[in-house]
Scaffold this active site. Structure first.
Site, PDB file in Angstrom:
ATOM      1  N   SER A  51      20.237  12.427 -13.120  1.00  0.00           N
ATOM      2  CA  SER A  51      20.381  13.481 -12.266  1.00  0.00           C
ATOM      3  C   SER A  51      21.137  15.072 -13.173  1.00  0.00           C
ATOM      4  CB  SER A  51      20.071  14.115 -10.862  1.00  0.00           C
ATOM      5  OG  SER A  51      18.543  12.817 -10.815  1.00  0.00           O
ATOM      6  N   GLY A 242      15.758  12.993 -11.200  1.00  0.00           N
ATOM      7  CA  GLY A 242      15.936  12.828 -12.970  1.00  0.00           C
ATOM      8  C   GLY A 242      16.253  14.822 -12.989  1.00  0.00           C
ATOM      9  N   GLY A 244      16.747  18.155 -14.912  1.00  0.00           N
ATOM     10  CA  GLY A 244      16.308  19.761 -15.388  1.00  0.00           C
ATOM     11  C   GLY A 244      14.887  20.410 -14.959  1.00  0.00           C
ATOM     12  N   CYS A 271      12.963  14.077  -5.229  1.00  0.00           N
ATOM     13  CA  CYS A 271      14.008  14.950  -6.456  1.00  0.00           C
ATOM     14  C   CYS A 271      13.095  15.591  -7.290  1.00  0.00           C
ATOM     15  CB  CYS A 271      15.242  14.513  -6.847  1.00  0.00           C
ATOM     16  SG  CYS A 271      16.338  15.380  -6.943  1.00  0.00           S
ATOM     17  N   LEU A 272      12.993  15.064  -8.014  1.00  0.00           N
ATOM     18  CA  LEU A 272      12.194  15.767  -8.918  1.00  0.00           C
ATOM     19  C   LEU A 272      10.665  15.408  -8.837  1.00  0.00           C
ATOM     20  CD1 LEU A 272      12.238  17.328 -11.929  1.00  0.00           C
ATOM     21  CD2 LEU A 272      12.452  15.240 -12.577  1.00  0.00           C
ATOM     22  N   GLN A 275       8.809  17.284  -7.052  1.00  0.00           N
ATOM     23  CA  GLN A 275       8.517  18.943  -7.295  1.00  0.00           C
ATOM     24  C   GLN A 275       7.600  18.789  -8.672  1.00  0.00           C
ATOM     25  OE1 GLN A 275      12.816  19.152  -8.974  1.00  0.00           O
ATOM     26  NE2 GLN A 275      13.143  19.637  -6.982  1.00  0.00           N
ATOM     27  N   ASN A 311      20.671  16.739  -4.529  1.00  0.00           N
ATOM     28  CA  ASN A 311      21.354  16.707  -5.318  1.00  0.00           C
ATOM     29  C   ASN A 311      20.160  17.729  -6.210  1.00  0.00           C
ATOM     30  OD1 ASN A 311      22.410  17.050  -7.952  1.00  0.00           O
ATOM     31  ND2 ASN A 311      22.124  14.836  -8.798  1.00  0.00           N
ATOM     32  N   GLY A 313      18.452  21.840  -8.391  1.00  0.00           N
ATOM     33  CA  GLY A 313      18.953  23.039  -8.992  1.00  0.00           C
ATOM     34  C   GLY A 313      17.244  23.736  -8.824  1.00  0.00           C
ATOM     35  N   HIS A 354      18.086  12.509  -0.928  1.00  0.00           N
ATOM     36  CA  HIS A 354      18.203  11.300  -1.058  1.00  0.00           C
ATOM     37  C   HIS A 354      18.046  10.502  -0.303  1.00  0.00           C
ATOM     38  CE1 HIS A 354      18.504  11.928  -5.582  1.00  0.00           C
ATOM     39  NE2 HIS A 354      18.550  12.994  -5.476  1.00  0.00           N
ATOM     40  N   GLU A 356      17.827   7.113  -0.270  1.00  0.00           N
ATOM     41  CA  GLU A 356      18.647   5.905  -0.630  1.00  0.00           C
ATOM     42  C   GLU A 356      20.027   6.262  -0.899  1.00  0.00           C
ATOM     43  OE1 GLU A 356      18.865   8.658  -4.538  1.00  0.00           O
ATOM     44  OE2 GLU A 356      17.431   8.206  -3.111  1.00  0.00           O
TER      45      GLU A 356
END
EC number: 6.3.5.5
Length: 383
Positions: A51, A242, A244, A271-272, A275, A311, A313, A354, A356
Protein backbone atom coordinates in the site's frame (compact mmCIF):
# COMPACT_ATOMS: atom_id res chain seq x y z
CA UNK A 1 23.01 9.57 13.39
CA UNK A 2 24.85 9.99 10.10
CA UNK A 3 25.63 6.95 8.00
CA UNK A 4 29.17 5.63 8.74
CA UNK A 5 30.28 6.65 5.24
CA UNK A 6 28.02 9.68 5.18
CA UNK A 7 27.11 11.44 1.98
CA UNK A 8 24.95 14.52 1.83
CA UNK A 9 21.38 14.02 0.70
CA UNK A 10 18.56 16.42 -0.12
CA UNK A 11 14.83 16.15 0.28
CA UNK A 12 13.14 18.61 -2.07
CA UNK A 13 9.37 19.13 -2.05
CA UNK A 14 7.34 20.34 -5.01
CA UNK A 15 6.62 23.62 -3.17
CA UNK A 16 10.34 24.43 -3.12
CA UNK A 17 11.08 23.31 0.45
CA UNK A 18 14.62 21.92 0.74
CA UNK A 19 15.84 19.78 3.66
CA UNK A 20 19.45 18.62 3.76
CA UNK A 21 20.64 15.59 5.70
CA UNK A 22 22.64 12.38 5.42
CA UNK A 23 22.06 9.54 3.00
CA UNK A 24 21.50 6.01 4.22
CA UNK A 25 20.43 2.80 2.56
CA UNK A 26 20.84 2.88 -1.21
CA UNK A 27 22.54 5.92 -2.75
CA UNK A 28 20.58 7.47 -5.57
CA UNK A 29 17.51 9.54 -6.33
CA UNK A 30 13.81 8.73 -6.07
CA UNK A 31 10.57 10.70 -6.52
CA UNK A 32 7.34 9.97 -4.69
CA UNK A 33 4.49 11.30 -2.60
CA UNK A 34 5.78 12.41 0.81
CA UNK A 35 3.59 11.06 3.63
CA UNK A 36 4.06 10.39 7.34
CA UNK A 37 3.44 7.46 9.67
CA UNK A 38 2.98 8.08 13.40
CA UNK A 39 3.69 4.54 14.64
CA UNK A 40 6.49 4.00 17.15
CA UNK A 41 7.21 0.49 15.85
CA UNK A 42 6.73 -1.67 12.79
CA UNK A 43 8.93 0.06 10.23
CA UNK A 44 9.74 -3.21 8.44
CA UNK A 45 6.05 -4.03 8.00
CA UNK A 46 5.40 -0.48 6.79
CA UNK A 47 8.18 -0.44 4.22
CA UNK A 48 7.19 -3.82 2.77
CA UNK A 49 3.45 -3.08 2.70
CA UNK A 50 2.44 -2.76 -0.99
CA UNK A 51 0.00 0.00 0.00
CA UNK A 52 3.02 2.31 0.37
CA UNK A 53 4.02 1.93 -3.29
CA UNK A 54 4.92 5.27 -4.81
CA UNK A 55 5.50 6.99 -1.45
CA UNK A 56 8.37 8.48 0.54
CA UNK A 57 7.55 7.58 4.14
CA UNK A 58 8.40 10.00 6.95
CA UNK A 59 8.57 8.31 10.35
CA UNK A 60 7.57 10.63 13.18
CA UNK A 61 9.25 8.49 15.85
CA UNK A 62 12.68 10.12 16.23
CA UNK A 63 14.91 7.06 15.84
CA UNK A 64 14.68 4.35 13.22
CA UNK A 65 16.39 0.98 12.94
CA UNK A 66 16.73 0.08 16.64
CA UNK A 67 15.60 -3.52 16.13
CA UNK A 68 17.07 -4.09 12.67
CA UNK A 69 15.13 -6.33 10.29
CA UNK A 70 14.29 -10.02 10.34
CA UNK A 71 12.87 -12.72 8.10
CA UNK A 72 9.40 -12.80 9.65
CA UNK A 73 8.02 -9.26 9.63
CA UNK A 74 7.81 -8.66 5.90
CA UNK A 75 4.45 -8.05 4.23
CA UNK A 76 5.93 -8.81 0.80
CA UNK A 77 9.15 -10.20 -0.65
CA UNK A 78 10.70 -6.74 -0.95
CA UNK A 79 10.06 -3.11 0.04
CA UNK A 80 7.32 -1.26 -1.81
CA UNK A 81 7.84 2.20 -0.31
CA UNK A 82 10.05 4.30 -2.58
CA UNK A 83 12.04 6.09 0.12
CA UNK A 84 12.53 6.63 3.84
CA UNK A 85 12.77 9.90 5.79
CA UNK A 86 14.01 9.71 9.40
CA UNK A 87 15.22 12.02 12.12
CA UNK A 88 17.97 9.68 13.28
CA UNK A 89 19.27 6.29 12.23
CA UNK A 90 20.03 4.01 15.20
CA UNK A 91 23.79 3.42 15.59
CA UNK A 92 23.22 -0.30 16.15
CA UNK A 93 20.40 -2.84 16.00
CA UNK A 94 19.49 -4.97 19.00
CA UNK A 95 16.80 -7.64 18.93
CA UNK A 96 16.87 -11.42 19.32
CA UNK A 97 15.29 -11.82 15.87
CA UNK A 98 17.52 -9.29 14.11
CA UNK A 99 19.28 -10.72 11.08
CA UNK A 100 20.44 -7.51 9.39
CA UNK A 101 20.65 -3.78 10.00
CA UNK A 102 18.00 -1.55 8.45
CA UNK A 103 20.72 0.35 6.59
CA UNK A 104 22.16 -2.80 4.97
CA UNK A 105 18.70 -4.15 4.17
CA UNK A 106 17.73 -0.91 2.44
CA UNK A 107 20.99 -0.88 0.49
CA UNK A 108 20.43 -4.48 -0.61
CA UNK A 109 16.90 -3.73 -1.80
CA UNK A 110 17.71 -0.41 -3.49
CA UNK A 111 15.68 1.66 -1.01
CA UNK A 112 16.84 5.28 -0.71
CA UNK A 113 16.85 7.03 2.66
CA UNK A 114 17.64 10.39 4.24
CA UNK A 115 18.20 11.04 7.95
CA UNK A 116 19.31 14.00 10.02
CA UNK A 117 16.41 16.20 8.90
CA UNK A 118 13.82 17.97 11.05
CA UNK A 119 10.99 15.46 10.69
CA UNK A 120 8.85 17.38 13.18
CA UNK A 121 8.88 20.47 10.97
CA UNK A 122 8.30 18.31 7.88
CA UNK A 123 5.27 16.60 9.41
CA UNK A 124 3.81 19.96 10.40
CA UNK A 125 4.19 21.04 6.78
CA UNK A 126 2.42 17.89 5.58
CA UNK A 127 -0.29 18.18 8.23
CA UNK A 128 -1.04 21.79 7.39
CA UNK A 129 -0.50 21.71 3.63
CA UNK A 130 -1.27 18.10 2.75
CA UNK A 131 0.77 15.30 1.20
CA UNK A 132 3.02 16.57 -1.58
CA UNK A 133 5.41 15.11 -4.13
CA UNK A 134 9.08 15.17 -3.24
CA UNK A 135 12.45 13.75 -4.19
CA UNK A 136 15.20 12.23 -2.06
CA UNK A 137 18.59 12.44 -3.73
CA UNK A 138 22.20 11.72 -2.84
CA UNK A 139 23.50 11.80 -6.41
CA UNK A 140 25.06 15.26 -6.20
CA UNK A 141 22.47 17.20 -8.18
CA UNK A 142 21.50 20.66 -7.01
CA UNK A 143 18.19 21.35 -5.25
CA UNK A 144 17.16 23.46 -8.25
CA UNK A 145 17.58 20.51 -10.61
CA UNK A 146 15.72 18.23 -8.21
CA UNK A 147 12.86 20.71 -7.92
CA UNK A 148 12.43 20.74 -11.69
CA UNK A 149 12.25 16.93 -11.66
CA UNK A 150 9.72 16.63 -8.85
CA UNK A 151 7.40 19.23 -10.35
CA UNK A 152 6.94 16.97 -13.37
CA UNK A 153 5.96 13.95 -11.27
CA UNK A 154 2.32 12.79 -11.50
CA UNK A 155 -0.12 13.30 -8.66
CA UNK A 156 -1.34 10.27 -6.71
CA UNK A 157 -4.87 11.13 -7.82
CA UNK A 158 -5.78 9.15 -10.91
CA UNK A 159 -2.98 6.58 -10.51
CA UNK A 160 -3.79 2.87 -10.67
CA UNK A 161 -0.86 1.49 -8.69
CA UNK A 162 -2.66 -1.72 -7.76
CA UNK A 163 -1.87 -3.17 -11.18
CA UNK A 164 1.84 -2.58 -10.51
CA UNK A 165 2.01 -4.46 -7.20
CA UNK A 166 -0.52 -7.25 -7.84
CA UNK A 167 0.49 -10.82 -8.50
CA UNK A 168 0.45 -11.75 -12.17
CA UNK A 169 -0.39 -15.42 -11.54
CA UNK A 170 -2.86 -17.13 -9.20
CA UNK A 171 -1.48 -18.88 -6.12
CA UNK A 172 -2.75 -20.75 -3.07
CA UNK A 173 -2.28 -19.67 0.55
CA UNK A 174 -3.30 -22.30 3.06
CA UNK A 175 -0.83 -22.13 5.95
CA UNK A 176 0.44 -19.12 7.89
CA UNK A 177 3.99 -18.08 7.07
CA UNK A 178 4.75 -17.11 10.68
CA UNK A 179 3.54 -17.44 14.23
CA UNK A 180 1.13 -14.67 15.18
CA UNK A 181 -0.46 -13.38 18.35
CA UNK A 182 -2.81 -15.43 20.55
CA UNK A 183 -5.51 -16.16 18.02
CA UNK A 184 -8.34 -16.85 20.50
CA UNK A 185 -10.21 -18.79 17.81
CA UNK A 186 -12.79 -21.52 17.96
CA UNK A 187 -12.05 -24.91 16.43
CA UNK A 188 -11.54 -24.71 12.69
CA UNK A 189 -14.12 -26.28 10.39
CA UNK A 190 -13.33 -29.74 9.04
CA UNK A 191 -13.59 -28.26 5.56
CA UNK A 192 -11.92 -24.83 5.25
CA UNK A 193 -13.93 -22.04 3.66
CA UNK A 194 -12.90 -21.43 0.06
CA UNK A 195 -11.98 -17.78 -0.33
CA UNK A 196 -10.83 -15.98 -3.45
CA UNK A 197 -8.71 -12.95 -2.56
CA UNK A 198 -8.25 -10.26 -5.21
CA UNK A 199 -4.73 -8.92 -4.91
CA UNK A 200 -4.60 -5.14 -5.21
CA UNK A 201 -1.45 -5.19 -3.03
CA UNK A 202 -2.32 -7.75 -0.38
CA UNK A 203 -0.34 -8.03 2.86
CA UNK A 204 0.87 -11.43 4.04
CA UNK A 205 -0.62 -10.75 7.47
CA UNK A 206 -4.10 -10.58 5.93
CA UNK A 207 -3.61 -13.95 4.28
CA UNK A 208 -2.34 -15.35 7.58
CA UNK A 209 -5.41 -14.09 9.46
CA UNK A 210 -7.79 -15.54 6.88
CA UNK A 211 -6.07 -18.91 7.25
CA UNK A 212 -6.09 -18.62 11.04
CA UNK A 213 -9.85 -18.14 10.90
CA UNK A 214 -10.39 -21.31 8.88
CA UNK A 215 -10.04 -20.27 5.24
CA UNK A 216 -8.19 -21.78 2.29
CA UNK A 217 -7.26 -18.84 0.09
CA UNK A 218 -6.72 -18.58 -3.66
CA UNK A 219 -5.11 -15.27 -4.60
CA UNK A 220 -5.95 -13.84 -8.03
CA UNK A 221 -4.52 -10.85 -9.94
CA UNK A 222 -6.15 -7.44 -9.67
CA UNK A 223 -7.61 -7.71 -13.19
CA UNK A 224 -9.46 -11.00 -12.57
CA UNK A 225 -12.99 -11.03 -14.00
CA UNK A 226 -16.17 -12.63 -12.67
CA UNK A 227 -15.83 -15.84 -14.71
CA UNK A 228 -12.29 -16.37 -13.44
CA UNK A 229 -13.34 -15.79 -9.84
CA UNK A 230 -16.34 -18.11 -10.05
CA UNK A 231 -14.29 -20.86 -11.70
CA UNK A 232 -12.65 -21.37 -8.29
CA UNK A 233 -16.06 -22.00 -6.67
CA UNK A 234 -15.51 -19.55 -3.81
CA UNK A 235 -17.67 -19.39 -0.71
CA UNK A 236 -16.56 -15.80 -0.21
CA UNK A 237 -14.54 -13.13 -2.00
CA UNK A 238 -12.04 -10.83 -0.32
CA UNK A 239 -10.94 -7.50 -1.84
CA UNK A 240 -7.52 -6.53 -0.53
CA UNK A 241 -5.68 -3.41 0.48
CA UNK A 242 -3.45 -1.66 -2.03
CA UNK A 243 -1.90 1.63 -3.19
CA UNK A 244 -3.06 4.52 -5.34
CA UNK A 245 -6.40 6.02 -6.25
CA UNK A 246 -9.32 3.56 -5.89
CA UNK A 247 -11.32 5.35 -8.58
CA UNK A 248 -8.60 4.43 -11.10
CA UNK A 249 -8.89 0.66 -10.47
CA UNK A 250 -11.53 0.09 -13.15
CA UNK A 251 -11.17 -3.69 -13.30
CA UNK A 252 -11.63 -4.02 -9.54
CA UNK A 253 -14.72 -1.82 -9.52
CA UNK A 254 -16.22 -3.75 -12.43
CA UNK A 255 -15.56 -7.06 -10.67
CA UNK A 256 -17.07 -5.86 -7.39
CA UNK A 257 -20.14 -4.58 -9.23
CA UNK A 258 -20.55 -7.93 -11.01
CA UNK A 259 -20.19 -9.83 -7.75
CA UNK A 260 -22.81 -7.62 -6.10
CA UNK A 261 -25.25 -8.04 -8.97
CA UNK A 262 -24.78 -11.69 -9.92
CA UNK A 263 -22.88 -13.79 -7.38
CA UNK A 264 -24.71 -13.40 -4.03
CA UNK A 265 -21.50 -14.29 -2.18
CA UNK A 266 -20.12 -12.86 1.07
CA UNK A 267 -17.84 -9.95 0.15
CA UNK A 268 -15.28 -8.38 2.48
CA UNK A 269 -13.05 -5.44 1.57
CA UNK A 270 -10.18 -3.90 3.53
CA UNK A 271 -8.69 -0.45 2.83
CA UNK A 272 -8.52 -0.09 -0.98
CA UNK A 273 -10.88 -3.07 -1.24
CA UNK A 274 -13.32 -1.26 1.05
CA UNK A 275 -13.14 1.80 -1.21
CA UNK A 276 -13.63 -0.30 -4.34
CA UNK A 277 -16.72 -1.89 -2.78
CA UNK A 278 -18.05 1.58 -1.97
CA UNK A 279 -17.50 2.72 -5.55
CA UNK A 280 -19.21 -0.40 -6.91
CA UNK A 281 -22.22 0.38 -4.71
CA UNK A 282 -22.49 3.85 -6.23
CA UNK A 283 -20.41 5.82 -3.75
CA UNK A 284 -17.61 8.28 -4.42
CA UNK A 285 -14.10 8.61 -3.01
CA UNK A 286 -11.95 11.66 -2.32
CA UNK A 287 -8.32 12.31 -1.41
CA UNK A 288 -7.60 13.13 2.20
CA UNK A 289 -5.33 16.07 2.96
CA UNK A 290 -2.53 14.06 4.54
CA UNK A 291 -4.09 10.63 5.00
CA UNK A 292 -4.33 8.30 7.96
CA UNK A 293 -1.12 6.39 8.64
CA UNK A 294 -0.53 5.13 12.15
CA UNK A 295 -1.36 2.54 14.77
CA UNK A 296 -3.78 4.28 17.14
CA UNK A 297 -6.77 5.60 15.20
CA UNK A 298 -10.03 5.29 17.19
CA UNK A 299 -12.99 4.04 15.16
CA UNK A 300 -16.61 3.37 16.08
CA UNK A 301 -20.05 4.94 16.21
CA UNK A 302 -21.50 4.46 19.67
CA UNK A 303 -21.05 2.07 22.55
CA UNK A 304 -17.76 0.54 21.43
CA UNK A 305 -14.52 1.88 19.98
CA UNK A 306 -11.74 -0.03 18.24
CA UNK A 307 -8.17 1.28 18.25
CA UNK A 308 -6.99 0.57 14.75
CA UNK A 309 -4.01 0.45 12.42
CA UNK A 310 -4.53 2.60 9.33
CA UNK A 311 -2.76 3.40 6.08
CA UNK A 312 -4.71 5.22 3.40
CA UNK A 313 -4.79 8.50 1.53
CA UNK A 314 -8.33 8.26 0.13
CA UNK A 315 -11.72 7.80 1.78
CA UNK A 316 -15.36 7.20 0.86
CA UNK A 317 -17.67 10.20 0.98
CA UNK A 318 -20.38 9.32 3.52
CA UNK A 319 -23.03 11.33 1.69
CA UNK A 320 -22.42 9.38 -1.53
CA UNK A 321 -23.31 5.93 -0.21
CA UNK A 322 -26.84 4.88 -1.19
CA UNK A 323 -29.25 4.90 1.74
CA UNK A 324 -30.94 2.96 3.20
CA UNK A 325 -29.26 0.11 1.30
CA UNK A 326 -25.83 0.82 2.83
CA UNK A 327 -25.22 1.56 6.51
CA UNK A 328 -22.11 3.33 7.82
CA UNK A 329 -21.14 1.27 10.88
CA UNK A 330 -17.88 2.95 11.95
CA UNK A 331 -16.41 6.43 11.72
CA UNK A 332 -12.82 7.53 12.23
CA UNK A 333 -13.31 9.47 15.45
CA UNK A 334 -10.47 11.86 14.65
CA UNK A 335 -12.09 13.38 11.55
CA UNK A 336 -15.47 11.61 11.19
CA UNK A 337 -14.62 10.00 7.85
CA UNK A 338 -16.15 6.64 6.90
CA UNK A 339 -14.26 3.79 8.58
CA UNK A 340 -16.64 0.89 7.81
CA UNK A 341 -19.97 0.11 6.16
CA UNK A 342 -22.24 -2.85 5.53
CA UNK A 343 -24.97 -3.72 3.06
CA UNK A 344 -28.35 -4.08 4.73
CA UNK A 345 -29.62 -6.83 2.42
CA UNK A 346 -26.53 -8.69 1.19
CA UNK A 347 -23.59 -10.33 3.05
CA UNK A 348 -21.27 -7.48 2.12
CA UNK A 349 -19.12 -5.19 4.27
CA UNK A 350 -15.96 -3.13 4.08
CA UNK A 351 -13.60 -1.59 6.60
CA UNK A 352 -11.15 1.20 5.94
CA UNK A 353 -8.64 0.18 8.59
CA UNK A 354 -6.47 -2.93 9.02
CA UNK A 355 -7.86 -5.66 11.31
CA UNK A 356 -4.75 -7.78 10.73
CA UNK A 357 -2.67 -4.93 12.25
CA UNK A 358 0.96 -5.84 11.46
CA UNK A 359 1.91 -3.49 12.89
CA UNK A 360 -0.66 -2.31 15.38
CA UNK A 361 -3.42 -3.39 17.80
CA UNK A 362 -5.65 -6.41 17.33
CA UNK A 363 -8.96 -4.86 18.43
CA UNK A 364 -10.49 -5.41 15.00
CA UNK A 365 -9.41 -9.00 14.31
CA UNK A 366 -13.00 -10.12 14.89
CA UNK A 367 -13.91 -8.81 11.42
CA UNK A 368 -12.23 -11.88 9.92
CA UNK A 369 -14.51 -14.01 12.08
CA UNK A 370 -17.44 -11.95 10.87
CA UNK A 371 -16.54 -12.79 7.26
CA UNK A 372 -16.27 -16.48 8.14
CA UNK A 373 -19.65 -16.36 9.90
CA UNK A 374 -21.26 -15.07 6.70
CA UNK A 375 -19.76 -17.97 4.76
CA UNK A 376 -20.87 -20.42 7.45
CA UNK A 377 -24.44 -19.14 7.22
CA UNK A 378 -24.39 -19.59 3.47
CA UNK A 379 -22.95 -23.10 3.78
CA UNK A 380 -25.63 -24.03 6.34
CA UNK A 381 -28.45 -23.16 3.94
CA UNK A 382 -26.77 -25.01 1.07
CA UNK A 383 -25.47 -21.93 -0.76
Amino acid sequence: MPHPSSRQAHLVLADGTVLTGDAFGHRGSVVGEVVFNTGMTGYQEVLTDPSYAGQLVTFTYPELGNTGVNGDDQEADHPHARGVIARQLAPCASNWRCSESLDNWMERHGLVGICGVDTRALVRRLRDGGAINGVISSDGRSPADLLAEVRHAPSMEGLNLASQVSTTEPYEWSSPCRVGFDQRLKQHPDLPYRVVAIDFGIKRAILDRLVAHGCAVTVLPSDADLDTVMSHQPEGVFLSNGPGDPAAVDSGIDLARSLLERANLPLFGICLGHQILGLALGGKTFKLGYGHRGLNHPCGTSGQVEITSQNHGFAISADSLPEPMVEVTHLNLNDRTVAAFQHRHQPVFGIQYHPEASPGPHDADHHFGRFVALMADRRDVGG
